[in-house]
Design an enzyme around this catalytic site. Sequence first.
Site, mmCIF file in Angstrom:
data_model
loop_
_atom_site.group_PDB
_atom_site.id
_atom_site.type_symbol
_atom_site.label_atom_id
_atom_site.label_comp_id
_atom_site.label_asym_id
_atom_site.label_seq_id
_atom_site.Cartn_x
_atom_site.Cartn_y
_atom_site.Cartn_z
ATOM 1 N N LYS A 26 0.829 -1.215 0.000
ATOM 2 C CA LYS A 26 0.000 0.000 0.000
ATOM 3 C C LYS A 26 0.863 1.265 0.000
ATOM 4 O O LYS A 26 0.585 2.203 -0.745
ATOM 5 C CB LYS A 26 -0.941 0.019 1.223
ATOM 6 N N ARG A 61 -9.240 0.608 9.223
ATOM 7 C CA ARG A 61 -8.778 -0.735 9.546
ATOM 8 C C ARG A 61 -9.779 -1.486 10.411
ATOM 9 O O ARG A 61 -9.507 -2.616 10.811
ATOM 10 C CB ARG A 61 -7.469 -0.632 10.316
ATOM 11 N N ARG A 73 11.674 -6.356 4.752
ATOM 12 C CA ARG A 73 11.618 -4.914 4.990
ATOM 13 C C ARG A 73 12.223 -4.599 6.357
ATOM 14 O O ARG A 73 12.874 -3.576 6.547
ATOM 15 C CB ARG A 73 10.165 -4.442 4.919
ATOM 16 N N ARG A 112 12.009 -0.427 11.166
ATOM 17 C CA ARG A 112 10.735 -0.604 11.881
ATOM 18 C C ARG A 112 10.795 -1.872 12.714
ATOM 19 O O ARG A 112 10.890 -2.975 12.184
ATOM 20 C CB ARG A 112 9.582 -0.712 10.871
ATOM 21 N N ARG A 145 0.198 -9.008 13.577
ATOM 22 C CA ARG A 145 -0.430 -7.988 12.718
ATOM 23 C C ARG A 145 -1.335 -8.635 11.676
ATOM 24 O O ARG A 145 -2.403 -8.113 11.360
ATOM 25 C CB ARG A 145 0.653 -7.137 12.033
HETATM 26 P P1 ADP Z 1 1.455 -2.189 7.826
HETATM 27 O O1 ADP Z 1 0.316 -1.977 6.886
HETATM 28 O O2 ADP Z 1 2.694 -2.666 7.163
HETATM 29 O O3 ADP Z 1 1.094 -2.985 9.048
HETATM 30 P P2 ADP Z 1 1.241 0.510 8.881
HETATM 31 O O4 ADP Z 1 2.350 1.459 8.802
HETATM 32 O O5 ADP Z 1 0.001 0.800 8.103
HETATM 33 O O6 ADP Z 1 1.913 -0.826 8.416
HETATM 34 O O7 ADP Z 1 0.800 0.286 10.397
HETATM 35 C C1 ADP Z 1 1.712 0.004 11.425
HETATM 36 C C2 ADP Z 1 0.979 -0.141 12.763
HETATM 37 O O8 ADP Z 1 0.328 1.110 13.083
HETATM 38 C C3 ADP Z 1 -0.152 -1.170 12.795
HETATM 39 O O9 ADP Z 1 0.325 -2.462 13.113
HETATM 40 C C4 ADP Z 1 -1.057 -0.584 13.903
HETATM 41 O O10 ADP Z 1 -0.551 -0.863 15.178
HETATM 42 C C5 ADP Z 1 -0.930 0.907 13.699
HETATM 43 N N1 ADP Z 1 -1.999 1.436 12.811
HETATM 44 C C6 ADP Z 1 -1.825 1.976 11.574
HETATM 45 N N2 ADP Z 1 -3.004 2.376 11.067
HETATM 46 C C7 ADP Z 1 -3.952 2.061 11.981
HETATM 47 C C8 ADP Z 1 -5.366 2.190 12.036
HETATM 48 N N3 ADP Z 1 -6.059 2.730 11.014
HETATM 49 N N4 ADP Z 1 -6.030 1.750 13.137
HETATM 50 C C9 ADP Z 1 -5.359 1.221 14.157
HETATM 51 N N5 ADP Z 1 -4.027 1.057 14.176
HETATM 52 C C10 ADP Z 1 -3.318 1.469 13.110
#
Ligand code: ADP
Length: 195
Positions: free
Chosen positions: A14, A89, A128, A134, A146
């Site tokens: 994404k 999400r 990654r 990260r 996750r």
């Molecule tokens: P990825 O899609 O690779 O998991 P992100 O950078 O989108 O990475 O998200 C990293 C972390 O940030 C998630 O595991 C969660 O803990 C938090 N997070 C991101 N977006 C949301 C959201 N919309 N609602 C709740 N937690 C979120």
Amino acid sequence: MVNIILFGPPGSGKGTQSANLIKKYGLIHLSTGDLLRSEIEAQTPLGLEAKKFMDAGQLVPDEVVIGMISSKLDANPDTRGFIFDGFPRTTAQAEALDKLLTLKKTSISAVLSLEVPEDELIKRLLNRGLTSGRSDDANEDVVKARIVEYHNKTAPVADHYAKYGKFRKIKGSGTIDEIFGLLSKEIDDLVVERV
Ligand code: ADP
């Protein structure tokens, strides 16, 4: 406005695709993951609270991310549209987003879902983790947590938008350019439909 949700599990591409799409279409990229990481970097109270959840591979509470998105929507009143990456999400986040957009007299144009097999996701995320800095990518247990969160809480968001005929699956494996081509075609169709 053209408002796209780029949907898919962690590691589905994404972020990579959003970066290219905003250049091509002049949209604003709203990534809740990036916004949360900036809060952590700046050591704000919100960031410190969110970090506990992120380090455990869990979702951050809905009200926190909804508040962040709401202020970003308000801060960009004149844009051509948004690409939402990593948001919504949960179904509660999707309902909140729909309401916020209705207040702005707009709505989601389409949800484009990047479909990638699970073994490839885990490989991509751990890979990654070697370079991204990260910590949530570097630990296999956190990566798996996750993906479990994704199945339990995020996958139902697909049904929410499928009900309105807005959900489209895109093959998310292949080269970055191939996937970009498939996404662009969907967005071009939306833009043409609106003329
Ligand atoms: P990825 O899609 O690779 O998991 P992100 O950078 O989108 O990475 O998200 C990293 C972390 O940030 C998630 O595991 C969660 O803990 C938090 N997070 C991101 N977006 C949301 C959201 N919309 N609602 C709740 N937690 C979120």
